[in-house]
Design a protein around this motif. Structure first.
Motif, PDB file in Angstrom:
ATOM      1  N   ILE A  77      -6.036  -0.857  -9.026  1.00  0.00           N
ATOM      2  CA  ILE A  77      -4.899  -1.664  -9.022  1.00  0.00           C
ATOM      3  C   ILE A  77      -4.577  -2.651 -10.126  1.00  0.00           C
ATOM      4  O   ILE A  77      -5.618  -3.096 -10.543  1.00  0.00           O
ATOM      5  N   ASN A 133       1.732   6.607  -6.884  1.00  0.00           N
ATOM      6  CA  ASN A 133       1.010   7.446  -7.123  1.00  0.00           C
ATOM      7  C   ASN A 133       1.465   9.131  -7.181  1.00  0.00           C
ATOM      8  O   ASN A 133       1.041   9.959  -7.870  1.00  0.00           O
ATOM      9  N   HIS A 158      -7.713   0.253  -3.204  1.00  0.00           N
ATOM     10  CA  HIS A 158      -6.971   0.511  -4.371  1.00  0.00           C
ATOM     11  C   HIS A 158      -7.542  -0.197  -5.579  1.00  0.00           C
ATOM     12  O   HIS A 158      -7.328  -1.165  -6.150  1.00  0.00           O
ATOM     13  N   ASP A 211       0.858  -1.219   0.157  1.00  0.00           N
ATOM     14  CA  ASP A 211      -0.088  -0.102   0.171  1.00  0.00           C
ATOM     15  C   ASP A 211       0.761   1.165   0.006  1.00  0.00           C
ATOM     16  O   ASP A 211       0.836   2.120  -0.761  1.00  0.00           O
ATOM     17  N   ILE A 250       2.402   1.637  -3.301  1.00  0.00           N
ATOM     18  CA  ILE A 250       1.563   2.218  -4.436  1.00  0.00           C
ATOM     19  C   ILE A 250       1.404   3.577  -4.288  1.00  0.00           C
ATOM     20  O   ILE A 250       1.395   4.531  -5.268  1.00  0.00           O
ATOM     21  N   ARG A 251       1.102   4.126  -2.974  1.00  0.00           N
ATOM     22  CA  ARG A 251       0.981   5.606  -2.648  1.00  0.00           C
ATOM     23  C   ARG A 251       2.194   6.378  -3.150  1.00  0.00           C
ATOM     24  O   ARG A 251       2.165   7.703  -3.712  1.00  0.00           O
TER      25      ARG A 251
END
Length: 182
Positions: free
Chosen positions: A162, A116, A159, A109, A112-113
């Motif tokens: 994803i 982003n 997400h 997680d 992913i952030r």
């Protein structure tokens, strides 16, 4: 910029490893995070070793490190047994999501952030940290599987956009590393 390192209690750090992680972040302020190679992980950070003996693993890793000076591989995620990132990254990304509880997928997680924010994540191949691996979870394998399944579900809900690349299997990670060299 201040550099933060998350380091599990079941790790042993090669001399100079933390300094290399810190320097990588300080010298590349646009990077989101960096991590080392290790002996026990489920992604491309894995350095396959022919033994389970910690001292022998360190000896094997030294050979790899000498052949990998300044080598890095862009990746989608790092396992957070050991990871470095700047205070600025933390301020922009936020803290680890505590809803994942005891573990599994909170690192995915976070990565992913980071992505982003259009920041790169790198595996530094000339850094090694020994990781005993799963010491918190190995005594209750069924509970571990349940936690992993529940946290994977939480991640996919959090997400919904994803893609498969975000949840890679070790075999896929190994193919990516091979493609890097080819």
């Amino acid at each position: 910029s201040e550099v933060l390192i998350l380091l599990n209690s079941d790790t042993f750090v090669s001399p100079g490893s933390l300094r290399k992680l810190i320097n990588a972040i300080k010298n590349n302020p646009d990077w989101g995070a960096v991590g080392p190679m290790t002996n026990a992980v489920g992604n491309e950070q894995l350095l396959l070793c022919n033994t389970n003996d910690k001292n022998e693993i360190f000896k094997e890793s030294e050979k790899w490190l000498k052949a990998s000076v300044d080598s890095k591989i862009a990746t989608n995620q790092l396992s957070f047994f050991c990871v470095a990132f700047s205070r600025n990254t933390l301020n922009e990304v936020g803290y680890l999501d505590e809803s994942f509880g005891l573990g599994y997928y909170e690192d995915v997680d976070f990565c992913i952030r980071i992505r982003n924010l259009q920041r790169k994540i790198y595996l530094l191949e000339d850094v090694f940290v020994y990781h005993r691996g799963s010491s918190s979870f190995s005594k209750v394998p069924q509970k571990t599987k349940e936690l992993m399944k529940a946290n994977r579900k939480k991640l996919l809900i959090k997400h919904p956009d994803i893609c498969a690349d975000d949840l890679i299997h070790l075999r896929e990670a190994n193919f990516r590393v091979m493609k890097h060299y080819i």
